[in-house]
Design a protein around this motif. Structure first.
Motif, short mmCIF file in Angstrom:
data_model
loop_
_atom_site.label_atom_id
_atom_site.label_comp_id
_atom_site.label_asym_id
_atom_site.label_seq_id
_atom_site.Cartn_x
_atom_site.Cartn_y
_atom_site.Cartn_z
N TRP A 234 14.29 27.81 12.38
CA TRP A 234 15.44 28.25 12.62
C TRP A 234 16.01 28.50 14.11
CZ3 TRP A 234 11.48 31.33 9.47
CH2 TRP A 234 11.91 31.38 7.98
N ARG A 235 16.66 27.94 13.96
CA ARG A 235 17.26 28.38 14.58
C ARG A 235 18.01 29.53 15.71
NH1 ARG A 235 16.89 24.36 18.92
NH2 ARG A 235 19.25 23.90 19.32
N GLN A 241 20.70 35.55 14.60
CA GLN A 241 19.26 34.37 13.97
C GLN A 241 20.55 33.84 12.92
OE1 GLN A 241 15.95 35.86 13.05
NE2 GLN A 241 15.47 34.71 11.59
N ALA A 242 20.08 32.82 12.46
CA ALA A 242 21.08 31.80 10.94
C ALA A 242 19.92 32.74 10.23
CB ALA A 242 20.89 30.31 11.57
N GLU A 246 17.26 25.88 9.68
CA GLU A 246 17.94 24.44 9.96
C GLU A 246 17.38 23.55 9.38
OE1 GLU A 246 19.05 23.49 13.58
OE2 GLU A 246 20.84 25.02 13.34
N GLN A 247 15.57 23.65 9.01
CA GLN A 247 14.55 22.31 8.82
C GLN A 247 13.99 23.60 7.83
OE1 GLN A 247 12.76 19.98 11.54
NE2 GLN A 247 14.47 19.25 12.01
N ALA A 248 13.62 22.92 6.18
CA ALA A 248 12.68 23.31 5.35
C ALA A 248 11.82 22.36 5.06
CB ALA A 248 13.06 24.19 4.98
N LEU A 249 9.87 22.07 5.04
CA LEU A 249 9.05 21.55 4.31
C LEU A 249 8.58 22.08 3.29
CD1 LEU A 249 8.49 18.09 4.29
CD2 LEU A 249 6.85 18.85 6.46
N ALA A 302 16.93 29.03 21.38
CA ALA A 302 15.65 28.81 21.04
C ALA A 302 15.81 28.76 19.08
CB ALA A 302 14.71 30.71 21.77
N GLU A 303 14.34 28.76 19.24
CA GLU A 303 13.72 28.69 17.89
C GLU A 303 12.60 29.51 17.16
OE1 GLU A 303 13.88 23.96 18.04
OE2 GLU A 303 11.68 24.67 17.44
#
Length: 342
Positions: A234-235, A241-242, A246-249, A302-303
């Motif tokens: 998450w960004r 917080q989103a 943004e990315q999921a694997l 941050a992430e």
């Protein structure tokens, strides 16, 4: 003598005139009687029609009749979906501190029917076969595990409590909005997907979903069972917080993998050798955090990262968090990324 003869001749002529007059009167009476009987006015000639054979009936000229119509039997139309089927997915949104506030309830049934109750208005409809297939695919693969609380949280009090239930697998998730305990990416994705389908302005039968469609993998591998490796990022922009990562694997035991980066989705298959190496690294990984040594950075953006495997799970904030994961977890991340990129 001659005188007597003249008188006799006069009397004979008079008798003849009388006889002729009487005969003419008889003919006239007979003609009038016949005319009255036949319906002809007196004084007009009556032409007798030839006798008609009573044995031959009088036939009228047949009229043209249209062909008989074939009755059309309309089969009874059955409703496209039934409202008495089992419920498979629900969304309940209610105010946190106001029992008399507005609520929002969404129900999706196994027949494809859906109902929306906003307190003052109730709506219902039917999902298409494509939508039901996509929903069942997400429900069978959804992860309802609550994520850890974020490092950066807003200070406002939550105003609504949202409960999402997957009745196919008996899963339940609850979160607060706008500031409170967050929900997982799968829960929020399912909620947005169903809400977009049942929205009043959504054109039936297939509105554009908020989640990208699941691409079919190669024939030699399938998305079966729970993933053996799950990574999400998450960004975090300041205190917010989103909602979706943004990315999921995800990597599955069959070798299938799916990577979602924003709106882009990529899929593929790992060979057996790469899959065995990942499984060996998962067994050796130490899912623990370590304190940051040295000065910390003060980045605004941050992430928040999370790694979930069958052996353990770990969440941390980066790049400027208080703790960092063990180097074995970071090595596992790099290995998986290199395998799907290779």
């Amino acid at each position: 003598m001659t005188r007597h003869h003249n008188q006799l001749h006069r009397h004979s002529s008079l008798a003849l005139v009388v006889i002729v007059g009487l005969a003419g009167a008889g003919v006239m009476q007979a003609s009038m009687a016949g005319s009255a009987h036949a319906g002809t006015p007196p004084g007009r000639a009556h032409w007798a029609s030839p006798p008609r054979d009573d044995a031959t009936p009088h036939r009228r000229r047949p009229r043209h009749q249209p062909p008989p119509r074939t009755p059309v039997h309309h089969a009874p139309t059955s409703p496209p979906c039934a409202l008495d089927a089992a419920v498979i997915f629900t969304i309940d949104s209610a105010p946190t501190n106001d029992p008399h506030g507005s609520y929002h309830m969404v129900r999706v049934l196994s027949s494809g029917a859906w109902t929306v109750d906003d307190g003052h208005h109730q709506r219902s409809g039917c999902l298409s076969d494509h939508q039901m297939a996509e929903l069942r695919a997400h429900l069978s693969d959804a992860d309802f595990t609550p994520p850890p609380p974020p490092r950066f949280r807003c200070r406002a009090l939550p105003t609504r409590t949202v409960t999402v239930m997957n009745l196919v697998l008996g899963q339940k998730a609850q979160y607060s909005a706008p500031c409170g305990d967050p929900a997982g990416e799968d829960v929020l994705g399912l909620q947005r997907l169903v809400e977009s389908w049942v929205a009043p302005s959504a054109p039936p039968p297939s509105p554009a979903p908020s989640l990208p469609p699941i691409a079919e993998p190669a024939p030699q591998c399938r998305f079966d069972g729970a993933p053996i490796y799950h990574e999400a990022t998450w960004r975090i922009h300041g205190p917010h917080q989103a909602k979706l990562p943004e990315q999921a694997l995800r990597v599955y035991a069959s070798g299938a993998w799916r990577l979602r980066d924003g709106d882009q989705v990529r899929t593929g298959c790992l060979d057996r050798r790469a899959l065995r190496v990942i499984e060996r690294r998962v067994r050796r990984a130490r899912f623990r955090l370590q304190a940051v040594k040295g000065p910390r950075c003060q980045a605004i953006v941050a992430e928040h990262q999370r790694v979930v495997t069958r052996r353990g799970a770990l969440s941390w904030a980066g790049p400027c968090g208080d703790e960092v994961p063990h180097r074995s977890v970071l090595s596992l991340q790099r290995l998986v990324r290199a395998a799907i990129e290779g």
